[in-house]
Design a protein around this motif. Structure first.
Motif, mmCIF file in Angstrom:
data_model
loop_
_atom_site.group_PDB
_atom_site.id
_atom_site.type_symbol
_atom_site.label_atom_id
_atom_site.label_comp_id
_atom_site.label_asym_id
_atom_site.label_seq_id
_atom_site.Cartn_x
_atom_site.Cartn_y
_atom_site.Cartn_z
ATOM 1 N N SER A 16 0.824 -1.262 0.162
ATOM 2 C CA SER A 16 0.018 0.143 -0.027
ATOM 3 C C SER A 16 0.932 1.218 -0.050
ATOM 4 C CB SER A 16 -0.766 -0.040 1.270
ATOM 5 O OG SER A 16 -1.715 1.005 1.225
ATOM 6 N N HIS A 17 0.479 2.236 -0.826
ATOM 7 C CA HIS A 17 1.198 3.382 -1.281
ATOM 8 C C HIS A 17 0.757 4.495 -1.699
ATOM 9 C CE1 HIS A 17 1.239 1.334 -4.813
ATOM 10 N NE2 HIS A 17 1.327 2.489 -5.345
ATOM 11 N N SER A 18 1.097 5.733 -1.489
ATOM 12 C CA SER A 18 0.762 6.889 -2.191
ATOM 13 C C SER A 18 1.293 6.886 -3.626
ATOM 14 C CB SER A 18 1.272 8.105 -1.275
ATOM 15 O OG SER A 18 0.660 9.328 -2.025
ATOM 16 N N LEU A 26 2.277 -1.126 4.568
ATOM 17 C CA LEU A 26 1.855 0.189 4.064
ATOM 18 C C LEU A 26 3.252 0.882 4.137
ATOM 19 C CD1 LEU A 26 0.137 2.904 3.876
ATOM 20 C CD2 LEU A 26 0.112 2.928 6.385
ATOM 21 N N CYS A 59 -4.591 4.978 0.870
ATOM 22 C CA CYS A 59 -3.755 4.082 1.620
ATOM 23 C C CYS A 59 -4.696 3.864 2.866
ATOM 24 C CB CYS A 59 -2.668 4.874 1.930
ATOM 25 S SG CYS A 59 -1.586 5.037 0.623
ATOM 26 N N ALA A 92 2.151 9.816 2.913
ATOM 27 C CA ALA A 92 1.394 8.467 2.434
ATOM 28 C C ALA A 92 0.193 8.398 3.418
ATOM 29 C CB ALA A 92 2.115 7.330 2.623
#
Length: 179
Positions: free
Chosen positions: A42-44, A98, A110, A104
């Motif tokens: 999970s990431h921006s 994450l 996210c 983020a």
């Protein structure tokens, strides 16, 4: 000790050079090596450089890593189909991590993904954060992220990277990834 962005970048570049790569791969494909463990990252999308570094870091550990923008089956424009596919990938992959620089945490995607990951992975000890600070000890985080284990650099030169649990216990990252 929480990684700084600079330390993490240097580590990923070192790993890339060890594997004979000049630049980190940003192609629209994700790793599907023979590892028994896979990670949903999970990431921006604002953190594209960090995402590439995280891919290199985990692939060097022999771990398959799923990054949504590298999935050719994802729609080019976000939609309900995007959300459905992401939800499916969170369930499908063994672990949820994450990638958590300070920026983020402000991403709606996210936060949504962490909620899905929490529901499917927390009780199984298959979710954690990878906090990345701008400078030593400047990672802000959010209160709710404190309930998850986190990946840190070991202060012991010979030790593996480690998972620090909210109760203060720790485990090596390698052990956690292979559970």
């Amino acid at each position: 000790m929480i990684f700084t962005k600079q330390e993490f970048k240097a580590l990923a570049l070192s790993k890339a050079k060890n594997r004979g790569l000049i630049a980190l791969n940003e192609a629209r494909s994700y790793s599907e090596n023979s590892s028994k463990t896979s990670i949903f990252l999970s990431h921006s999308h604002k953190d594209r450089e960090l995402i590439s570094q995280a891919k290199e870091f985990f692939e060097n550990l022999g771990i398959r890593i799923y990054v949504d923008w590298a999935d050719k089956t994802m729609p080019e424009k976000t939609s309900a189909e995007t959300a459905s596919k992401i939800k499916s990938q969170i369930r499908k992959n063994d672990k949820f991590i994450l990638l958590a620089p300070n920026d983020a945490i402000t991403s709606r995607w996210c936060n949504w993904e962490v909620g899905i990951g929490d529901a499917h992975k927390l009780l199984l000890d298959k979710i954690c954060t990878l906090p990345l600070a701008d400078n030593r000890d400047t990672w802000q985080g959010n209160e709710y992220l404190q309930i998850y284990p986190r990946i840190e650099n070991s202060s012991n030169y010979n030790a593996d990277y480690k998972i620090i649990y909210p109760n203060g216990n720790s485990d090596s990252l390698t052990n956690w990834l292979n559970k």
